[in-house]
Scaffold this motif. Sequence first.
Motif, PDB file in Angstrom:
ATOM      1  N   TYR A  47     -25.153  24.808 -48.327  1.00  0.00           N
ATOM      2  CA  TYR A  47     -24.363  25.404 -49.395  1.00  0.00           C
ATOM      3  C   TYR A  47     -22.977  25.814 -48.898  1.00  0.00           C
ATOM      4  O   TYR A  47     -21.979  25.635 -49.600  1.00  0.00           O
ATOM      5  CB  TYR A  47     -25.091  26.600 -50.014  1.00  0.00           C
ATOM      6  N   THR A  48     -22.895  26.338 -47.678  1.00  0.00           N
ATOM      7  CA  THR A  48     -21.603  26.751 -47.125  1.00  0.00           C
ATOM      8  C   THR A  48     -20.675  25.554 -46.953  1.00  0.00           C
ATOM      9  O   THR A  48     -19.496  25.606 -47.312  1.00  0.00           O
ATOM     10  CB  THR A  48     -21.804  27.474 -45.779  1.00  0.00           C
ATOM     11  N   VAL A  49     -21.204  24.460 -46.404  1.00  0.00           N
ATOM     12  CA  VAL A  49     -20.397  23.255 -46.228  1.00  0.00           C
ATOM     13  C   VAL A  49     -19.939  22.716 -47.584  1.00  0.00           C
ATOM     14  O   VAL A  49     -18.777  22.313 -47.742  1.00  0.00           O
ATOM     15  CB  VAL A  49     -21.188  22.189 -45.436  1.00  0.00           C
ATOM     16  N   SER A  50     -20.816  22.714 -48.564  1.00  0.00           N
ATOM     17  CA  SER A  50     -20.440  22.231 -49.898  1.00  0.00           C
ATOM     18  C   SER A  50     -19.349  23.098 -50.513  1.00  0.00           C
ATOM     19  O   SER A  50     -18.379  22.575 -51.076  1.00  0.00           O
ATOM     20  CB  SER A  50     -21.663  22.218 -50.820  1.00  0.00           C
ATOM     21  N   ILE A  51     -19.508  24.398 -50.415  1.00  0.00           N
ATOM     22  CA  ILE A  51     -18.514  25.311 -50.989  1.00  0.00           C
ATOM     23  C   ILE A  51     -17.172  25.157 -50.288  1.00  0.00           C
ATOM     24  O   ILE A  51     -16.121  25.071 -50.945  1.00  0.00           O
ATOM     25  CB  ILE A  51     -19.024  26.763 -50.933  1.00  0.00           C
ATOM     26  N   LEU A  52     -17.186  25.090 -48.957  1.00  0.00           N
ATOM     27  CA  LEU A  52     -15.933  24.923 -48.223  1.00  0.00           C
ATOM     28  C   LEU A  52     -15.258  23.592 -48.533  1.00  0.00           C
ATOM     29  O   LEU A  52     -14.023  23.523 -48.642  1.00  0.00           O
ATOM     30  CB  LEU A  52     -16.182  25.055 -46.718  1.00  0.00           C
ATOM     31  N   ALA A  53     -16.044  22.547 -48.690  1.00  0.00           N
ATOM     32  CA  ALA A  53     -15.468  21.247 -49.036  1.00  0.00           C
ATOM     33  C   ALA A  53     -14.814  21.282 -50.410  1.00  0.00           C
ATOM     34  O   ALA A  53     -13.691  20.787 -50.584  1.00  0.00           O
ATOM     35  CB  ALA A  53     -16.550  20.171 -48.988  1.00  0.00           C
ATOM     36  N   MET A  54     -15.491  21.881 -51.378  1.00  0.00           N
ATOM     37  CA  MET A  54     -14.915  21.953 -52.720  1.00  0.00           C
ATOM     38  C   MET A  54     -13.681  22.853 -52.750  1.00  0.00           C
ATOM     39  O   MET A  54     -12.695  22.562 -53.448  1.00  0.00           O
ATOM     40  CB  MET A  54     -15.956  22.452 -53.726  1.00  0.00           C
ATOM     41  N   LEU A  55     -13.703  23.935 -51.983  1.00  0.00           N
ATOM     42  CA  LEU A  55     -12.526  24.813 -51.914  1.00  0.00           C
ATOM     43  C   LEU A  55     -11.337  24.090 -51.280  1.00  0.00           C
ATOM     44  O   LEU A  55     -10.200  24.218 -51.753  1.00  0.00           O
ATOM     45  CB  LEU A  55     -12.847  26.080 -51.126  1.00  0.00           C
ATOM     46  N   SER A  56     -11.591  23.322 -50.233  1.00  0.00           N
ATOM     47  CA  SER A  56     -10.485  22.609 -49.590  1.00  0.00           C
ATOM     48  C   SER A  56      -9.928  21.510 -50.490  1.00  0.00           C
ATOM     49  O   SER A  56      -8.717  21.278 -50.506  1.00  0.00           O
ATOM     50  CB  SER A  56     -10.924  22.040 -48.240  1.00  0.00           C
ATOM     51  N   VAL A  57     -10.772  20.847 -51.248  1.00  0.00           N
ATOM     52  CA  VAL A  57     -10.292  19.845 -52.204  1.00  0.00           C
ATOM     53  C   VAL A  57      -9.444  20.522 -53.274  1.00  0.00           C
ATOM     54  O   VAL A  57      -8.358  20.039 -53.619  1.00  0.00           O
ATOM     55  CB  VAL A  57     -11.475  19.076 -52.836  1.00  0.00           C
ATOM     56  N   GLY A  58      -9.911  21.632 -53.784  1.00  0.00           N
ATOM     57  CA  GLY A  58      -9.133  22.366 -54.792  1.00  0.00           C
ATOM     58  C   GLY A  58      -7.807  22.862 -54.248  1.00  0.00           C
ATOM     59  O   GLY A  58      -6.776  22.786 -54.921  1.00  0.00           O
ATOM     60  N   TYR A  59      -7.808  23.337 -53.005  1.00  0.00           N
ATOM     61  CA  TYR A  59      -6.581  23.803 -52.375  1.00  0.00           C
ATOM     62  C   TYR A  59      -5.605  22.646 -52.173  1.00  0.00           C
ATOM     63  O   TYR A  59      -4.406  22.771 -52.425  1.00  0.00           O
ATOM     64  CB  TYR A  59      -6.907  24.473 -51.039  1.00  0.00           C
ATOM     65  N   ILE A  65      -5.445  19.888 -53.922  1.00  0.00           N
ATOM     66  CA  ILE A  65      -4.927  19.497 -55.244  1.00  0.00           C
ATOM     67  C   ILE A  65      -3.853  20.480 -55.691  1.00  0.00           C
ATOM     68  O   ILE A  65      -2.822  20.086 -56.246  1.00  0.00           O
ATOM     69  CB  ILE A  65      -6.080  19.411 -56.267  1.00  0.00           C
ATOM     70  N   GLY A  66      -4.076  21.759 -55.416  1.00  0.00           N
ATOM     71  CA  GLY A  66      -3.077  22.769 -55.780  1.00  0.00           C
ATOM     72  C   GLY A  66      -1.773  22.589 -55.025  1.00  0.00           C
ATOM     73  O   GLY A  66      -0.695  22.782 -55.582  1.00  0.00           O
ATOM     74  N   LEU A  67      -1.848  22.222 -53.757  1.00  0.00           N
ATOM     75  CA  LEU A  67      -0.639  22.004 -52.970  1.00  0.00           C
ATOM     76  C   LEU A  67       0.120  20.757 -53.403  1.00  0.00           C
ATOM     77  O   LEU A  67       1.346  20.754 -53.460  1.00  0.00           O
ATOM     78  CB  LEU A  67      -0.983  21.892 -51.482  1.00  0.00           C
ATOM     79  N   SER A  68      -0.613  19.691 -53.701  1.00  0.00           N
ATOM     80  CA  SER A  68       0.044  18.436 -54.071  1.00  0.00           C
ATOM     81  C   SER A  68       0.561  18.457 -55.502  1.00  0.00           C
ATOM     82  O   SER A  68       1.492  17.745 -55.833  1.00  0.00           O
ATOM     83  CB  SER A  68      -0.898  17.258 -53.865  1.00  0.00           C
ATOM     84  N   GLY A  69      -0.046  19.251 -56.342  1.00  0.00           N
ATOM     85  CA  GLY A  69       0.386  19.345 -57.737  1.00  0.00           C
ATOM     86  C   GLY A  69      -0.134  18.222 -58.616  1.00  0.00           C
ATOM     87  O   GLY A  69       0.151  18.193 -59.807  1.00  0.00           O
ATOM     88  N   SER A  70      -0.865  17.294 -58.050  1.00  0.00           N
ATOM     89  CA  SER A  70      -1.429  16.217 -58.858  1.00  0.00           C
ATOM     90  C   SER A  70      -2.924  16.125 -58.598  1.00  0.00           C
ATOM     91  O   SER A  70      -3.363  16.071 -57.453  1.00  0.00           O
ATOM     92  CB  SER A  70      -0.764  14.876 -58.526  1.00  0.00           C
ATOM     93  N   ALA A  71      -3.651  16.134 -59.651  1.00  0.00           N
ATOM     94  CA  ALA A  71      -5.112  16.069 -59.539  1.00  0.00           C
ATOM     95  C   ALA A  71      -5.583  14.634 -59.727  1.00  0.00           C
ATOM     96  O   ALA A  71      -5.215  13.973 -60.696  1.00  0.00           O
ATOM     97  CB  ALA A  71      -5.757  16.968 -60.577  1.00  0.00           C
ATOM     98  N   ARG A  72      -6.342  14.167 -58.777  1.00  0.00           N
ATOM     99  CA  ARG A  72      -6.977  12.857 -58.912  1.00  0.00           C
ATOM    100  C   ARG A  72      -8.391  13.124 -59.424  1.00  0.00           C
ATOM    101  O   ARG A  72      -9.323  13.269 -58.642  1.00  0.00           O
ATOM    102  CB  ARG A  72      -6.989  12.143 -57.568  1.00  0.00           C
ATOM    103  N   SER A  73      -8.495  13.186 -60.726  1.00  0.00           N
ATOM    104  CA  SER A  73      -9.747  13.660 -61.323  1.00  0.00           C
ATOM    105  C   SER A  73     -10.930  12.757 -60.996  1.00  0.00           C
ATOM    106  O   SER A  73     -12.030  13.246 -60.788  1.00  0.00           O
ATOM    107  CB  SER A  73      -9.590  13.808 -62.836  1.00  0.00           C
ATOM    108  N   ILE A  74     -10.723  11.469 -60.913  1.00  0.00           N
ATOM    109  CA  ILE A  74     -11.841  10.565 -60.624  1.00  0.00           C
ATOM    110  C   ILE A  74     -12.356  10.814 -59.205  1.00  0.00           C
ATOM    111  O   ILE A  74     -13.563  10.906 -58.976  1.00  0.00           O
ATOM    112  CB  ILE A  74     -11.408   9.096 -60.792  1.00  0.00           C
ATOM    113  N   THR A  75     -11.456  10.967 -58.259  1.00  0.00           N
ATOM    114  CA  THR A  75     -11.859  11.222 -56.881  1.00  0.00           C
ATOM    115  C   THR A  75     -12.534  12.580 -56.747  1.00  0.00           C
ATOM    116  O   THR A  75     -13.548  12.716 -56.054  1.00  0.00           O
ATOM    117  CB  THR A  75     -10.634  11.166 -55.951  1.00  0.00           C
TER     118      THR A  75
END
Length: 78
Positions: free
Chosen positions: A12-24, A26-36
């Motif tokens: 669960y920790t690895v999953s949460i950290l992975a999703m948080l890093s993906v969200g971060y 996306i926030g930095l790049s300003g473009s969301a690749r929704s399919i990915t």
Amino acid sequence: NRIPLGIWAALYTVSILAMLSVGYGIGLSGSARSITTVALALAFSIVMALVMDLDRPQAGLLTIDQNAMMDVRESMVP
């Protein structure tokens, strides 16, 4: 035997950290690749569901026949 609580916590920790890093990211790049993003979240969800299902071999979507193990146990009795 069941999967220990520490392993579940690590999964669960690895999953949460992975999703948080993906969200971060996306926030930095300003473009969301929704399919990915959806594909990654779905992949993590499927792996977690598969681990949960395999933890209970007699119930769930994947059931494992125990006849081979019972035959081995019977062959070990003197």
